[in-house]
Design an enzyme around this catalytic site. Structure first.
Site, PDB file in Angstrom:
ATOM      1  N   CYS A  27      -8.374   2.627   2.193  1.00 35.82           N
ATOM      2  CA  CYS A  27      -7.906   1.701   3.225  1.00 35.82           C
ATOM      3  C   CYS A  27      -8.276   2.311   4.569  1.00 35.82           C
ATOM      4  CB  CYS A  27      -6.403   1.474   3.152  1.00 35.82           C
ATOM      5  SG  CYS A  27      -5.776   0.439   4.516  1.00 35.82           S
ATOM      6  N   MET A  86     -10.440  -5.554   7.343  1.00 37.62           N
ATOM      7  CA  MET A  86     -10.253  -4.228   6.794  1.00 37.62           C
ATOM      8  C   MET A  86     -11.214  -3.285   7.507  1.00 37.62           C
ATOM      9  SD  MET A  86     -10.477  -6.949   4.614  1.00 37.62           S
ATOM     10  CE  MET A  86     -11.814  -6.816   3.440  1.00 37.62           C
ATOM     11  N   LYS A 121       0.819  -1.206   0.000  1.00 31.20           N
ATOM     12  CA  LYS A 121       0.000   0.000   0.000  1.00 31.20           C
ATOM     13  C   LYS A 121       0.856   1.261   0.000  1.00 31.20           C
ATOM     14  CE  LYS A 121      -3.353  -2.411   3.014  1.00 31.20           C
ATOM     15  NZ  LYS A 121      -4.684  -2.240   2.449  1.00 31.20           N
TER      16      LYS A 121
END
Length: 398
Positions: free
Chosen positions: A104, A319, A70
């Site tokens: 995210c 998540m 990421k």
């Protein structure tokens, strides 16, 4: 033969929730990478170490999982009433692709501390001790996130005794508030909370059958299915799914067909170019199980069990954006998630995931006959792991 030296770019490597990523200030990027496009994508892929046919990302900062592949770009906010703009790139591990289609939620936690430490917040605004609410504009999806950062002696407090399942060591608690997570945003996937107009749908999936699903856009577009309908109990850990190629193919087929029904893609083939969203999760009623760390979770400690896939693999925890979707769906009577949790009206839900449990508070209501989520709240933590510069070869991209 001459060789160009590596490019040196100021960066910070941070953990946010149960994810890790490389954080950049927009102004520190090479000029060609300060705008969206091939140059930016090529740079971030080289930083992370992708594409890597070995799937290890040895020659980069990535950790060979969706949770660690990421990048984040932070800039002074372009939006009134916000402190910073937050742009998130999910870098594919084995293919040359950066997915900008979603957020995210875990790394959202680290955006607040990074913004403060990187000079985006006037220090005169910070308390000597207490909490500071960093107002973040999530540029991928056009949403507001409030990151409540603890401050000690005028600096970001990172150490503490808050324990987050999926993270080994305790740290300071950071409270995240996702504002209006179900309302239409500027990014892809914006629209009604239930894109089909239904809290429950029948999804025809070739090779699988007719599945009863809830497809929701809140936090992140997510497709929820009953675990029992696809042969699972909801107590599975990563190895049970990620080591089963047939299972992973099934979940990707469900994801692709659900994405078409949700209006996120036009054709099944387009799913390969949109790996980050939507997510697929399977749910089951509360039951006792042992987490990946060996800790026992009893049935009475949770309202339901949830397992979710990210970038084609079962996530080791949950998540944070998917947690928003779980909480929102749990608050709406009749959804697959609400049924697994025992039904009824809810303002909060605690669910079990592979690494432990997570509680999400949710404010949801019906407006003109349509369900909307006003706010989702959860606690996470974040920490700077390394700061300085990353280096990439000068011939990293176009």
């Amino acid at each position: 033969m001459s060789h160009a030296p590596q490019i040196k770019i100021p960066a910070t490597f941070m953990r946010g929730g149960t994810s890790k990523g490389v954080f950049f200030r927009l102004q520190d990027l090479p000029e060609a990478a300060r705008v969206p496009g091939p140059a930016r994508d090529a740079l971030l892929m080289r930083v992370i170490g992708s594409p890597d046919p070995y799937g290890k990302q040895i020659d980069g900062m990535g950790g060979a999982s969706s949770s660690t592949s990421k990048c984040v770009i932070i800039s002074k906010s372009s939006q009134p009433g916000h402190d910073v703009d937050y742009l998130y790139g999910q870098v594919s591990i084995d293919s040359a692709f950066v997915d900008w289609s979603g957020n995210c939620g875990n790394l959202s936690t680290a955006v607040g501390p990074f913004a403060i430490a990187s000079g985006f917040i006037d220090r005169a605004r910070l308390p000597e001790n207490g909490r500071f609410a960093v107002r973040v504009w999530q540029a991928n999806i056009g949403k507001t996130i409030i990151v409540n950062v603890p401050i000690a002696n005028g600096e970001v407090q990172e150490s503490g005794d808050f324990e987050l399942d999926g993270v080994t060591f305790p740290a300071a608690e950071i409270v995240l508030e996702f504002i209006d997570p179900s309302e239409e945003g500027e990014g892809e996937g914006g629209g009604a909370m239930f894109p089909t107009g239904n809290a429950v749908d029948t999804l025809e999936v070739p090779g699988v059958g007719a599945l009863t699903v809830t497809m929701i856009t809140a936090g992140v577009p997510t497709i929820f299915v009953d675990a029992a309908a696809i042969g699972y109990t909801g107590t599975e850990l990563q190895d049970a799914i990620n080591g089963d190629a047939k299972a992973l193919a099934m979940f990707e087929t469900i994801r692709a067909h659900g994405a078409v029904r949700m209006g996120l893609i036009k054709d099944i083939a387009d799913a390969a170019k949109r790996q980050h969203t939507p997510k697929v999760a399977f749910v089951a009623p509360a039951a006792a199980y042992t987490t990946s760390s060996g800790k026992r979770v009893e049935a009475g400690e949770v309202d339901l069990l949830v397992r979710a896939l990210s970038m084609g693999k079962l996530h080791h925890a949950m998540m944070a954006t998917a947690a928003v979707a779980i909480g929102t769906a749990a608050a709406v009577p009749g959804t697959v998630v609400n049924r697994a949790a025992g039904g009824g009206d809810r303002s909060a839900v605690r669910f079990g995931h592979p690494s432990g449990t997570l509680r999400v508070g949710i404010e949801a209501a019906q407006v003109n006959g349509q369900w909307v989520a006003r706010k989702a709240t959860m606690s996470r933590s974040a920490r700077v792991l390394m700061e300085g510069s990353v280096r990439v070869p000068a011939d990293h991209g176009p």
